[in-house]
Design a protein around this motif. Structure first.
Motif, PDB file in Angstrom:
ATOM      1  N   HIS A  95      61.970 -14.157  98.197  1.00 49.78           N
ATOM      2  CA  HIS A  95      63.076 -14.265  99.149  1.00 49.78           C
ATOM      3  C   HIS A  95      62.663 -14.981 100.427  1.00 49.78           C
ATOM      4  O   HIS A  95      63.495 -15.556 101.128  1.00 49.78           O
ATOM      5  CB  HIS A  95      63.618 -12.871  99.476  1.00 49.78           C
ATOM      6  N   ILE A 102      69.981 -14.979 105.085  1.00 47.07           N
ATOM      7  CA  ILE A 102      70.291 -13.919 104.124  1.00 47.07           C
ATOM      8  C   ILE A 102      70.722 -12.666 104.892  1.00 47.07           C
ATOM      9  O   ILE A 102      69.961 -12.144 105.722  1.00 47.07           O
ATOM     10  CB  ILE A 102      69.068 -13.597 103.241  1.00 47.07           C
ATOM     11  N   LEU A 107      65.392  -7.280 102.243  1.00 43.44           N
ATOM     12  CA  LEU A 107      65.250  -8.560 101.564  1.00 43.44           C
ATOM     13  C   LEU A 107      64.531  -8.438 100.230  1.00 43.44           C
ATOM     14  O   LEU A 107      64.914  -9.068  99.242  1.00 43.44           O
ATOM     15  CB  LEU A 107      64.483  -9.542 102.465  1.00 43.44           C
ATOM     16  N   THR A 112      65.534 -12.361  93.149  1.00 43.51           N
ATOM     17  CA  THR A 112      65.277 -13.763  93.480  1.00 43.51           C
ATOM     18  C   THR A 112      66.129 -14.706  92.638  1.00 43.51           C
ATOM     19  O   THR A 112      66.395 -15.837  93.055  1.00 43.51           O
ATOM     20  CB  THR A 112      63.783 -14.108  93.295  1.00 43.51           C
ATOM     21  N   LEU A 115      69.137 -15.485  94.631  1.00 40.04           N
ATOM     22  CA  LEU A 115      68.854 -16.414  95.729  1.00 40.04           C
ATOM     23  C   LEU A 115      68.659 -17.836  95.211  1.00 40.04           C
ATOM     24  O   LEU A 115      69.094 -18.806  95.843  1.00 40.04           O
ATOM     25  CB  LEU A 115      67.618 -15.950  96.496  1.00 40.04           C
TER      26      LEU A 115
END
Length: 272
Positions: A95, A102, A107, A112, A115
């Motif tokens: 991340h 974000i 996080l 991932t 993302l």
């Protein structure tokens, strides 16, 4: 000797729970992937299948750029590469590598793959796109929201979204938590052409498939309301293959959206 195999320098890997997607390229700047290999990590011989693919590559060194939500599978693949191709380089994206703001926290709990899908969508936007919705219909189904921060610059904010069990998980749960319903979680049956089920099995296949389709379309509408306007919609994942014929024509299907994001993030990270 195959010239294409000689020129391979990069391997992009998306490791999920029900699929490993692997693409080789000669450059970070390629706009498309020449070929994407999909392997099911639940199969006993998944690592052998990847190893057979790797053995066809003649390049002395490969840079492996990896996004993973399956730690066990990732470690097995990493160890295999280190043993069989010791000169290769391994980079796992996290991340921290995302090139956008974000909002969700913490996080480290954000997948991932979500993302990287965001990064892949951002890389394909036009200047007029102010909002994005990204659908990834896999083992889990995510529907995520992104907004442009600065209308004159390429700056974006990942707002978060929704996570639902995918069709296979829904079918598994119906069997596991009832006494009479069959397990149709792993089935080669086609998506029923009729919504009205003429048997229990048909009703399960139809209810989970079309129910998920309806849920996704409703979620997109609700996200657009919360974001304050219409969004550019991208969709990817194994079940997006059949769903795309039911989605609005302006929703963009990208079968390799996560891999595209992996490449986009790696390009920025390694050039900075």
């Amino acid at each position: 000797m195959n010239r294409d195999l000689q020129e391979i320098r990069w391997a992009f890997v998306d490791i999920g729970n029900s699929a490993i997607k692997l693409a080789f390229c000669d450059s970070l700047d390629n706009s498309t992937f020449p070929q994407v290999t999909r392997i099911d990590p639940r199969l006993h011989a998944w690592l052998d299948e990847i190893q057979q693919t790797i053995e066809t590559i003649t390049a002395a060194e490969i840079r492996w750029i990896v996004c993973s939500v399956n730690h066990h599978i990732k470690e097995q693949l990493k160890q295999s590469i280190q043993q069989n191709r010791p000169k290769d380089h391994w980079l796992e994206l996290t991340h921290f590598d995302a090139n956008f703001e974000i909002i969700p926290r913490p996080l480290e709990k954000i997948g991932t793959d979500r993302l990287m899908a965001v990064a892949g969508a951002i890389a394909r936007l036009e200047a007029t796109d102010l909002r994005i919705v990204i659908i990834d219909a896999g083992t889990a189904v995510t529907v995520d929201a992104v907004e442009r921060i600065n209308h004159t610059e390429h700056q974006f904010r990942f707002l978060g979204g929704t996570i639902r069990p995918g069709i296979e998980l829904q079918r598994n749960a119906l069997n596991r938590y009832t006494s009479a319903l069959p397990d149709l979680s792993v089935t080669d049956s086609d998506i029923p052409s009729q919504v009205i089920g003429r048997s229990t099995e048909h009703a399960i296949l139809s209810g989970t498939a079309y129910g998920e389709l309806g849920a996704i379309m409703s979620l997109v509408e609700l996200l657009e309301i919360e974001m304050g306007g219409p969004a550019r919609v991208f969709h990817t994942g194994g079940d997006a293959v059949w769903m795309k014929s039911f989605f609005p024509s302006d929703w963009q299907y990208e079968p390799d959206l996560v891999l595209q994001g992996i490449r986009a993030v790696a390009r920025q990270k390694l050039s900075s």
